[in-house]
Design an enzyme around this catalytic site. Sequence first.
Site, PDB file in Angstrom:
ATOM      1  N   THR A   1      22.310  12.271  50.462  1.00 50.13           N
ATOM      2  CA  THR A   1      20.720  12.313  51.920  1.00 50.13           C
ATOM      3  C   THR A   1      21.628  13.406  53.254  1.00 50.13           C
ATOM      4  O   THR A   1      20.591  13.681  53.389  1.00 50.13           O
ATOM      5  CB  THR A   1      21.105  11.020  51.819  1.00 50.13           C
ATOM      6  OG1 THR A   1      22.065  10.379  52.177  1.00 50.13           O
ATOM      7  CG2 THR A   1      20.216  10.509  50.897  1.00 50.13           C
TER       8      THR A   1
ATOM      9  N   CYS B   1      20.253   7.966  47.624  1.00 47.96           N
ATOM     10  CA  CYS B   1      22.056   8.342  47.681  1.00 47.96           C
ATOM     11  C   CYS B   1      21.971   9.216  46.702  1.00 47.96           C
ATOM     12  O   CYS B   1      21.378   9.278  45.414  1.00 47.96           O
ATOM     13  CB  CYS B   1      23.213   7.339  46.778  1.00 47.96           C
ATOM     14  SG  CYS B   1      24.475   7.903  47.043  1.00 47.96           S
TER      15      CYS B   1
ATOM     16  N   ASP C   1      32.567  11.151  52.794  1.00 44.34           N
ATOM     17  CA  ASP C   1      31.962  11.373  51.710  1.00 44.34           C
ATOM     18  C   ASP C   1      32.323  12.353  51.177  1.00 44.34           C
ATOM     19  O   ASP C   1      33.380  14.028  51.626  1.00 44.34           O
ATOM     20  CB  ASP C   1      30.383  11.790  51.752  1.00 44.34           C
ATOM     21  CG  ASP C   1      29.783  12.009  50.366  1.00 44.34           C
ATOM     22  OD1 ASP C   1      30.260  11.949  48.950  1.00 44.34           O
ATOM     23  OD2 ASP C   1      28.283  11.458  50.291  1.00 44.34           O
TER      24      ASP C   1
ATOM     25  N   HIS D   1      23.693  11.730  46.135  1.00 46.55           N
ATOM     26  CA  HIS D   1      24.665  12.319  44.914  1.00 46.55           C
ATOM     27  C   HIS D   1      24.799  11.160  43.875  1.00 46.55           C
ATOM     28  O   HIS D   1      25.144  11.299  42.359  1.00 46.55           O
ATOM     29  CB  HIS D   1      26.712  12.405  45.764  1.00 46.55           C
ATOM     30  CG  HIS D   1      27.251  10.517  45.418  1.00 46.55           C
ATOM     31  ND1 HIS D   1      27.353   9.676  46.703  1.00 46.55           N
ATOM     32  CD2 HIS D   1      28.015   9.926  44.614  1.00 46.55           C
ATOM     33  CE1 HIS D   1      27.643   8.311  45.909  1.00 46.55           C
ATOM     34  NE2 HIS D   1      28.532   8.636  44.703  1.00 46.55           N
TER      35      HIS D   1
ATOM     36  N   HIS E   1      25.491   6.808  58.930  1.00 48.58           N
ATOM     37  CA  HIS E   1      26.416   7.776  58.493  1.00 48.58           C
ATOM     38  C   HIS E   1      26.418   8.725  59.708  1.00 48.58           C
ATOM     39  O   HIS E   1      25.710   9.516  60.112  1.00 48.58           O
ATOM     40  CB  HIS E   1      25.759   8.650  57.610  1.00 48.58           C
ATOM     41  CG  HIS E   1      25.521   8.346  56.624  1.00 48.58           C
ATOM     42  ND1 HIS E   1      24.399   7.556  56.289  1.00 48.58           N
ATOM     43  CD2 HIS E   1      25.749   7.931  55.153  1.00 48.58           C
ATOM     44  CE1 HIS E   1      24.267   6.360  55.303  1.00 48.58           C
ATOM     45  NE2 HIS E   1      25.501   7.596  54.252  1.00 48.58           N
TER      46      HIS E   1
ATOM     47  N   CYS F   1      27.016  15.262  49.982  1.00 48.90           N
ATOM     48  CA  CYS F   1      26.826  14.178  50.759  1.00 48.90           C
ATOM     49  C   CYS F   1      24.495  14.363  50.928  1.00 48.90           C
ATOM     50  O   CYS F   1      24.521  15.635  51.358  1.00 48.90           O
ATOM     51  CB  CYS F   1      26.728  13.854  52.304  1.00 48.90           C
ATOM     52  SG  CYS F   1      25.523  12.272  52.906  1.00 48.90           S
TER      53      CYS F   1
END
Length: 310
Positions: A237, A85, A231, A87, A205, A235
Amino acid sequence: MRVIDSHTAGEPTRVVIEGGPDLGPGPLAERAARLEADHLDFCASVVLEPRGHDAIIGAFLLPPTRSDCAASVIFFNNLQNLGMCGHASIGLGATLAYLDRVGPGRHSIETPVGVVELLLHDANTVSVTNVESYRHLKDVTVDVDGIGPVTGDVAWGGNWFFLVRESPVALVPQNIRPLTDLTLKIRETLEKNGVTGKDGAWIDHIEVFGPPVNPDADSRNFVLCPGGAYDRSPCGTGCSAKLACLAEDGLLAPGQDWVQESIIGSTYTASYRNGTGSGVVPTITGQAFVTSDAALRFDPADPYRSGIRF
Ligand code: PYC
């Protein structure tokens, strides 16, 4: 249980510092699988209402298993573990700085999908160098009920993404509900059509792109997360997956900056170097701020002590 909350470009992270379950020995990926299989109450109690909400990403901080790493971390959301992740990695950097566990400079962190590097520029500004990211499928078209044909790429940036270059719905905050409906429909259509990541992995996602509002940005996005939340940040990723596609299409050179704007207008600056495989190694820079340092309480008489679940 002690937790430190932060947000990165608007997207919240809750780092569990003390009081999580014992996951036993073994490689981090195995311990992450045990967390998901055997400790649902713990994950749900941390991120679900009434203590949390759909957008929070949990980050279970563990001692490193490798001598070259400062810490290990397992990320989880309102549905499952997350491999990586972006963030929350930036949020973890700000949290470790707040705790005085790390200072400015480079720090390696173990995640279940590999080692990532945090570069702390100051207490709030962090660059995360992600795992190698790559495109798996280019220009996949699916017919989405009520929308028509939608074309996108399938790419890995530490999680699986379907990336749609031109959103059929305008990327403005007023459209967060229609964008959520759109991306849920796209995901459902991918599932029905058997479109997956490598080895049949669920594409959890969905990321749709459009022109930026900020004149300094290259693009704006809206990202649907696995549990149905969107999100607030661009984001990490998802930016990594985007860089892999841009690189393969010859649209972004190694070392060149890409400024990605989120649906709420926050930005990351991203760039890449070539990977050792066919992919790219992205670096994402953003800012995180600690918002609380709290003790979670679990009253045995509380019927919702392990989160509200249906
Ligand atoms: O920043 O990688 C990210 C991310 C994934 C889900 C929410 N944020």
